[in-house]
Write a protein that holds these residues in place. Structure first.
Motif, PDB file in Angstrom:
ATOM      1  N   SER A 152       5.707  14.810  -8.008  1.00  0.00           N
ATOM      2  CA  SER A 152       5.408  14.012  -6.826  1.00  0.00           C
ATOM      3  C   SER A 152       6.116  12.664  -6.904  1.00  0.00           C
ATOM      4  O   SER A 152       6.554  12.223  -7.981  1.00  0.00           O
ATOM      5  N   GLU A 153       6.192  12.008  -5.757  1.00  0.00           N
ATOM      6  CA  GLU A 153       6.853  10.697  -5.705  1.00  0.00           C
ATOM      7  C   GLU A 153       6.151   9.689  -6.602  1.00  0.00           C
ATOM      8  O   GLU A 153       6.805   8.914  -7.311  1.00  0.00           O
ATOM      9  N   ILE A 154       4.810   9.710  -6.607  1.00  0.00           N
ATOM     10  CA  ILE A 154       4.053   8.752  -7.401  1.00  0.00           C
ATOM     11  C   ILE A 154       4.233   9.021  -8.894  1.00  0.00           C
ATOM     12  O   ILE A 154       4.355   8.095  -9.702  1.00  0.00           O
ATOM     13  N   THR A 155       4.308  10.301  -9.281  1.00  0.00           N
ATOM     14  CA  THR A 155       4.522  10.649 -10.693  1.00  0.00           C
ATOM     15  C   THR A 155       5.895  10.167 -11.157  1.00  0.00           C
ATOM     16  O   THR A 155       6.044   9.580 -12.241  1.00  0.00           O
ATOM     17  N   HIS A 156       6.889  10.407 -10.310  1.00  0.00           N
ATOM     18  CA  HIS A 156       8.264   9.982 -10.622  1.00  0.00           C
ATOM     19  C   HIS A 156       8.329   8.462 -10.776  1.00  0.00           C
ATOM     20  O   HIS A 156       8.978   7.936 -11.693  1.00  0.00           O
ATOM     21  N   ASP A 157       7.626   7.752  -9.892  1.00  0.00           N
ATOM     22  CA  ASP A 157       7.663   6.295  -9.916  1.00  0.00           C
ATOM     23  C   ASP A 157       6.982   5.750 -11.175  1.00  0.00           C
ATOM     24  O   ASP A 157       7.467   4.783 -11.786  1.00  0.00           O
ATOM     25  N   SER A 164      11.091   1.606 -17.820  1.00  0.00           N
ATOM     26  CA  SER A 164      11.719   0.357 -17.396  1.00  0.00           C
ATOM     27  C   SER A 164      11.544  -0.721 -18.465  1.00  0.00           C
ATOM     28  O   SER A 164      10.832  -0.545 -19.464  1.00  0.00           O
ATOM     29  N   LYS A 165      12.166  -1.859 -18.251  1.00  0.00           N
ATOM     30  CA  LYS A 165      12.039  -2.997 -19.156  1.00  0.00           C
ATOM     31  C   LYS A 165      10.573  -3.396 -19.308  1.00  0.00           C
ATOM     32  O   LYS A 165      10.093  -3.621 -20.424  1.00  0.00           O
ATOM     33  N   GLY A 187      11.029   0.335  -8.654  1.00  0.00           N
ATOM     34  CA  GLY A 187      10.426   1.460  -7.943  1.00  0.00           C
ATOM     35  C   GLY A 187       9.952   1.132  -6.546  1.00  0.00           C
ATOM     36  O   GLY A 187       9.925  -0.026  -6.134  1.00  0.00           O
ATOM     37  N   SER A 188       9.520   2.179  -5.848  1.00  0.00           N
ATOM     38  CA  SER A 188       9.088   2.038  -4.453  1.00  0.00           C
ATOM     39  C   SER A 188       7.590   1.824  -4.316  1.00  0.00           C
ATOM     40  O   SER A 188       7.092   1.611  -3.210  1.00  0.00           O
ATOM     41  N   LYS A 189       6.842   1.933  -5.417  1.00  0.00           N
ATOM     42  CA  LYS A 189       5.391   1.699  -5.437  1.00  0.00           C
ATOM     43  C   LYS A 189       4.643   2.541  -4.399  1.00  0.00           C
ATOM     44  O   LYS A 189       3.899   2.009  -3.566  1.00  0.00           O
ATOM     45  N   PRO A 190       4.801   3.863  -4.432  1.00  0.00           N
ATOM     46  CA  PRO A 190       4.128   4.727  -3.458  1.00  0.00           C
ATOM     47  C   PRO A 190       2.639   4.874  -3.748  1.00  0.00           C
ATOM     48  O   PRO A 190       2.165   4.556  -4.844  1.00  0.00           O
ATOM     49  N   ALA A 191       1.905   5.378  -2.785  1.00  0.00           N
ATOM     50  CA  ALA A 191       0.476   5.655  -2.962  1.00  0.00           C
ATOM     51  C   ALA A 191       0.315   7.087  -3.463  1.00  0.00           C
ATOM     52  O   ALA A 191       1.181   7.941  -3.267  1.00  0.00           O
ATOM     53  N   GLY A 192      -0.812   7.348  -4.129  1.00  0.00           N
ATOM     54  CA  GLY A 192      -1.092   8.704  -4.597  1.00  0.00           C
ATOM     55  C   GLY A 192      -1.860   8.699  -5.904  1.00  0.00           C
ATOM     56  O   GLY A 192      -2.143   7.643  -6.480  1.00  0.00           O
ATOM     57  N   TYR A 213       0.849  -0.891 -14.695  1.00  0.00           N
ATOM     58  CA  TYR A 213       1.444  -0.323 -13.478  1.00  0.00           C
ATOM     59  C   TYR A 213       0.558  -0.583 -12.258  1.00  0.00           C
ATOM     60  O   TYR A 213       1.069  -0.911 -11.172  1.00  0.00           O
ATOM     61  N   LEU A 214      -0.753  -0.461 -12.437  1.00  0.00           N
ATOM     62  CA  LEU A 214      -1.661  -0.662 -11.299  1.00  0.00           C
ATOM     63  C   LEU A 214      -1.673  -2.111 -10.828  1.00  0.00           C
ATOM     64  O   LEU A 214      -2.003  -2.389  -9.678  1.00  0.00           O
ATOM     65  N   GLU A 215      -1.294  -3.016 -11.692  1.00  0.00           N
ATOM     66  CA  GLU A 215      -1.209  -4.421 -11.288  1.00  0.00           C
ATOM     67  C   GLU A 215      -0.087  -4.639 -10.277  1.00  0.00           C
ATOM     68  O   GLU A 215      -0.202  -5.496  -9.392  1.00  0.00           O
ATOM     69  N   ILE A 216       0.993  -3.865 -10.405  1.00  0.00           N
ATOM     70  CA  ILE A 216       2.102  -4.026  -9.460  1.00  0.00           C
ATOM     71  C   ILE A 216       2.070  -2.982  -8.351  1.00  0.00           C
ATOM     72  O   ILE A 216       2.739  -3.129  -7.336  1.00  0.00           O
TER      73      ILE A 216
END
Length: 301
Positions: A152-157, A164-165, A187-192, A213-216
Motif C-alpha cells: 500500500s501507499e502508506i506502507t511504502h511511505d 531516510s536520514k 514522502g507524501s505522508k498518506p493516510a492509512g 513517523y507519526l509525529e510527521i
C-alpha cells in the motif's frame, strides 16, 4: 520483670544488628577491618544456560553464528542447544533470569543491554557499535523487514521513512544504522493503517520509528504485534500483516513472494550476572557452554 529482661535483650540484639550493618559498606567491605565480606563467586557451581525459544530470530542467528547449529548426516541443520537450557520467550525475561541468578548465562541483542547484567567480550573483542560495524565482533546479525512486492501507499511511505536520514538516525539511537549517508525523508505522508508483526528484538526500534513517523504524519495508524521472526515472516507471506520483522537474514524458503530489506545491524551479546568474575570467553567456549559440553563454570578457561 520478665518483660523488662526481654525488652533489654531485644534492644541489645537490635544494636548489634545495627552495628553489623553499619560496619559494612555497599560493596560488602567491613569498614573497621577493611576485609570484604561479600560472597565470592563459586566457579565450581553448575552453569545455568538460558536461551530463547525456537523461532526466535535472536536464537536463530546466535546458534548459526556460534556454530551451535550443525548439519546432520543428511545435510539438515540441527540446533544443538542443550536440553537442560531454560527457554525464555522474550528478551526482557532473558535479562531478568540472568540478573536474578549469578550462575546463569544467556544472550540478548546489544541494543537491549542493561546495567543489571554484564556483557562478555568474545575472544577479547567487546560488543561495541564500532566493533560490530567493522566486523571484529563476530556475533552480529542484520535486522530485516519483509513485505509483499505490491504494498500500500502508506506502507511504502513508512519504509521510505525508515531508510531516510531521519529514520536511520532513530535506528542509530539504539542499534547500528545501515546507511549513514541516507537522503532526507521526502514522502507524501498518506493516510492509512499499517500492521507490523514479528521479532521481539526488532520491536523496540520499530516502536521508536513508529513514534517518530507519526509525529510527521499524524494521518497514519501503525499497529505493532510482537512475536518472533518466523511468525513475522509467515504473517507477511500470508498477508495478515503489511510488514514482517526478522532479527536475522531470511531463509531461502521464506523469500518466495517477499522482498526484504536490512534496516539496521545488531550484535548479540553473551550475558552473565554481574557477580560472575568472568569478563571474556572464546567463541569456541560459547558453543561448548550452550551445547552442554561445559557444565560448570570452572570448565571455562
Amino acid at each position: 520483670m520478665k518483660k523488662i529482661v526481654a525488652l533489654a535483650l531485644s534492644l541489645v540484639l537490635a544494636l548489634s544488628l545495627l552495628a553489623g550493618c553499619k560496619s559494612n559498606n555497599q560493596d560488602g567491605e567491613n569498614i573497621e577491618t577493611g576485609k570484604n565480606n561479600k560472597k565470592e563467586f563459586d566457579s565450581s557451581k553448575e552453569i545455568v544456560v538460558v536461551t530463547r525459544e525456537e523461532g526466535s530470530g535472536t536464537r536463530g542467528a546466535f546458534v548459526e553464528l556460534t556454530g551451535i547449529e550443525e548439519k546432520d548426516g543428511n545435510g539438515n541443520k540441527v540446533d544443538k542447544t542443550t536440553k537442560e537450557a531454560i527457554t525464555q520467550m522474550k528478551t526482557d525475561t532473558v535479562l531478568t533470569t540472568v540478573a536474578g541468578d549469578e550462575y546463569a548465562i544467556g544472550y540478548v541483542s546489544t541494543g537491549s543491554l542493561q546495567d543489571t547484567i554484564k556483557a562478555l567480550s568474545i575472544d577479547g573483542i567487546k560488543p561495541t557499535t564500532e566493533n560490530i560495524k567493522n566486523g571484529s565482533y563476530k556475533i552480529a546479525r542484520p535486522f530485516n523487514v519483509a513485505t509483499k512486492h505490491d504494498v500500500s501507499e502508506i506502507t511504502h511511505d513508512f519504509i521510505d521513512y525508515i531508510m531516510s536520514k531521519e529514520g536511520q538516525e532513530v535506528v542509530s539511537q539504539s542499534y547500528i544504522a545501515i546507511d549513514d549517508n541516507a537522503e532526507p525523508y521526502k514522502g507524501s505522508k498518506p493516510a492509512g493503517k499499517i500492521v507490523v508483526a514479528g521479532s521481539s528484538s526488532v520491536t523496540p526500534v520499530m516502536e521508536k520509528l513508529r513514534e517518530a513517523y507519526l509525529e510527521i504524519n499524524p494521518n497514519a495508524e501503525i499497529e505493532i504485534q510482537q512475536s518472533d521472526s518466523s511468525a513475522g515472516i509467515k504473517a507477511a507471506t500470508d498477508g495478515t500483516c503489511d510488514i514482517g520483522m526478522a532479527s536475522r537474514a531470511l531463509k531461502d524458503s521464506e523469500i518466495t513472494g517477499l522482498q526484504n530489506m536490512e534496516i539496521a545491524l545488531d550484535g548479540i551479546a553473551v550475558i552473565i550476572n554481574p557477580n560472575n568474575t568472568l569478563t571474556d570467553i572464546s567463541l569456541e567456549n560459547v558453543k561448548k557452554v550452550f551445547t552442554g559440553e561445559f557444565t560448570n563454570w570452572s570448565d571455562i578457561k
